[in-house]
Design a protein around this motif. Structure first.
Motif, PDB file in Angstrom:
ATOM      1  N   MET A   1      -7.161   3.435   0.080  1.00 20.13           N
ATOM      2  CA  MET A   1      -6.513   2.845  -1.104  1.00 20.13           C
ATOM      3  C   MET A   1      -7.449   2.055  -2.041  1.00 20.13           C
ATOM      4  O   MET A   1      -7.235   2.063  -3.166  1.00 20.13           O
ATOM      5  CB  MET A   1      -5.405   2.167  -0.449  1.00 20.13           C
ATOM      6  N   ILE A   2      -8.373   1.194  -1.337  1.00 18.49           N
ATOM      7  CA  ILE A   2      -8.912   0.460  -2.258  1.00 18.49           C
ATOM      8  C   ILE A   2     -10.306   1.147  -2.704  1.00 18.49           C
ATOM      9  O   ILE A   2     -10.885   1.011  -3.918  1.00 18.49           O
ATOM     10  CB  ILE A   2      -9.670  -0.701  -1.332  1.00 18.49           C
TER      11      ILE A   2
ATOM     12  N   GLU B   1      -5.092   4.566  -8.809  1.00 20.64           N
ATOM     13  CA  GLU B   1      -5.663   5.443  -9.584  1.00 20.64           C
ATOM     14  C   GLU B   1      -7.067   4.775 -10.175  1.00 20.64           C
ATOM     15  O   GLU B   1      -7.225   3.675 -10.225  1.00 20.64           O
ATOM     16  CB  GLU B   1      -4.919   5.511 -11.129  1.00 20.64           C
ATOM     17  N   THR B   2      -7.776   5.471 -10.895  1.00 20.41           N
ATOM     18  CA  THR B   2      -9.273   5.003 -11.361  1.00 20.41           C
ATOM     19  C   THR B   2      -8.773   4.134 -12.715  1.00 20.41           C
ATOM     20  O   THR B   2      -7.784   4.364 -13.465  1.00 20.41           O
ATOM     21  CB  THR B   2     -10.235   6.001 -11.720  1.00 20.41           C
TER      22      THR B   2
ATOM     23  N   ALA C   1      -0.516   9.307  -1.855  1.00 19.55           N
ATOM     24  CA  ALA C   1      -0.269   9.089  -0.352  1.00 19.55           C
ATOM     25  C   ALA C   1      -0.367  10.376   0.203  1.00 19.55           C
ATOM     26  O   ALA C   1       0.073  11.516  -0.142  1.00 19.55           O
ATOM     27  CB  ALA C   1       0.949   8.429  -0.068  1.00 19.55           C
ATOM     28  N   PRO C   2      -0.823  10.287   1.751  1.00 16.35           N
ATOM     29  CA  PRO C   2      -1.276   9.143   2.671  1.00 16.35           C
ATOM     30  C   PRO C   2      -2.494   8.851   2.278  1.00 16.35           C
ATOM     31  O   PRO C   2      -3.380   9.439   2.092  1.00 16.35           O
ATOM     32  CB  PRO C   2      -0.585   9.772   3.932  1.00 16.35           C
TER      33      PRO C   2
ATOM     34  N   LEU D   1      -3.579  -4.067  -5.314  1.00 14.47           N
ATOM     35  CA  LEU D   1      -3.584  -2.595  -5.242  1.00 14.47           C
ATOM     36  C   LEU D   1      -2.853  -2.043  -4.084  1.00 14.47           C
ATOM     37  O   LEU D   1      -2.106  -1.084  -4.327  1.00 14.47           O
ATOM     38  CB  LEU D   1      -5.050  -2.345  -5.078  1.00 14.47           C
ATOM     39  N   GLU D   2      -2.736  -2.840  -3.120  1.00 14.96           N
ATOM     40  CA  GLU D   2      -2.038  -2.258  -1.891  1.00 14.96           C
ATOM     41  C   GLU D   2      -0.663  -2.441  -2.230  1.00 14.96           C
ATOM     42  O   GLU D   2       0.080  -1.410  -1.787  1.00 14.96           O
ATOM     43  CB  GLU D   2      -2.241  -3.364  -0.680  1.00 14.96           C
ATOM     44  N   ALA D   3      -0.221  -3.532  -2.972  1.00 18.52           N
ATOM     45  CA  ALA D   3       1.392  -3.581  -3.286  1.00 18.52           C
ATOM     46  C   ALA D   3       1.863  -2.670  -4.465  1.00 18.52           C
ATOM     47  O   ALA D   3       2.850  -2.080  -4.007  1.00 18.52           O
ATOM     48  CB  ALA D   3       1.540  -5.015  -3.959  1.00 18.52           C
ATOM     49  N   PHE D   4       0.810  -2.136  -5.145  1.00 15.70           N
ATOM     50  CA  PHE D   4       0.981  -1.061  -6.060  1.00 15.70           C
ATOM     51  C   PHE D   4       1.336   0.222  -5.150  1.00 15.70           C
ATOM     52  O   PHE D   4       1.965   1.071  -5.529  1.00 15.70           O
ATOM     53  CB  PHE D   4      -0.135  -0.965  -7.365  1.00 15.70           C
TER      54      PHE D   4
END
Length: 316
Positions: free
Chosen positions: A209-210, A193-194, A202-203, A182-185
């Motif tokens: 983000m998680i 996204e859900t 962002a931000p 997720l973080e890399a994406f």
């Protein structure tokens, strides 16, 4: 209370001419798409300490107020989205992850808190919000150690807590890998996204983000069930299927006494069974009823599998 308006601020300005408060619910206010409640803000009314405030909201004559609360919904969403085989297996086996860590951390740092059912339940609420979910949402060891100091009212250093932290992530290694994906994406595309496609750009902090795909997906499932129940209320001429209160993972209607059992089963099925391929683990619904919103009695738990649900076949 002498009058319903006594429970509300500003002389009861939220109470309409019919003697009822008609709250506004919106999914366009929060960053994750979760429903927010205003005028009055019912979602901020206390659930534990000073719960008696909720007593002002009562069921109509010959009705019961019923709460249908998703059990461990966000943990189930994490399992479905991460495809963590350990977490998914635990969900199928109805394993209480919050309860297990309550016992383990309680035994290590405050055994007295486990002596009675009431004190253990109280501690479980804190462990859920200060340990299990923070870790699933990306909190660091130092952060959860700081929070647990307040929970157990003693010093708990990161070094003291580290063996438990490592054990947690050794067990849920696939979930940790999903967080990293997720973080890399997010770093590459600038949004997350859900499961149903709601995007947040962002931000964002790492926790946001998680959290957004998890809480946002859970919120969309709750509102999907609420919308289907609303349609059923119209199509079947069953106004009792309309939701009166949305408390995040909880839908609350008024149900007639003479159809109570059938209505509970119908609503539970609508909330447990979704025609969505990403829902690969069973959902659960905890049902409580009472004459008012404060004094509720738990009557049982329903699972998706109670209604013939089976996991969707994986696509190639």
């Amino acid at each position: 209370l002498d009058r319903p308006s006594d429970a509300f601020p500003d002389g009861g300005r939220y109470v309409c001419d019919d003697g009822l408060a008609h709250a506004n619910f919106s999914q366009l206010i929060t960053s994750t798409g979760r429903a927010a409640c205003e005028s009055p803000p019912l979602q901020q009314w206390p659930k534990r300490e000073h719960r008696e405030i909720r007593r002002v909201i009562g069921a109509p004559p010959k009705h019961k107020i019923a709460t249908f609360d998703y059990g461990q919904l966000e943990a189930r969403i994490i399992g479905a989205m991460s495809k963590d085989p350990v977490l998914c297996k635990e969900i199928f086996n109805q394993y209480d992850i919050h309860g297990d860590w309550t016992d383990r951390l309680g035994k290590a740092f405050d055994p007295a808190a486990l002596k009675t059912k009431a004190t253990r339940k109280h501690l479980r609420d804190y462990i859920k919000n200060s340990w299990t979910f923070p870790l699933f949402y990306g909190s660091a060891l130092e952060s959860v150690a700081h929070d647990l100091c307040s929970v157990f009212k003693r010093d708990i250093s990161p070094r003291l807590l580290e063996p438990y932290y490592q054990e947690f992530w050794d067990k849920y290694r696939v979930t940790l890998e999903w967080q990293e994906t997720l973080e890399a994406f997010y770093i590459k595309f600038g949004y997350v996204e859900t499961a149903l496609g709601f995007r947040r750009h962002a931000p964002m902090s790492k926790n946001e983000m998680i959290n957004t795909p998890i809480q946002g997906t859970a919120a969309q499932l709750v509102m999907d069930a609420q919308a289907r129940l609303s349609k059923a209320a119209y199509d079947l001429d069953k106004p009792q299927y309309q939701t009166v209160i949305n408390m995040h993972d909880d839908l609350t209607p008024y149900l007639p006494d003479n159809t109570l059992e059938a209505d509970i089963e119908f609503i539970a099925e609508q909330m447990c069974v979704f025609d969505r391929d990403f829902v690969t683990v069973p959902l659960s619904i905890e049902v409580s009823i009472g004459d008012n919103w404060a004094d509720l009695t738990e009557i049982g738990t329903f699972y998706s599998t109670d209604f013939g649900w089976t996991p969707p076949k994986p696509t190639r």
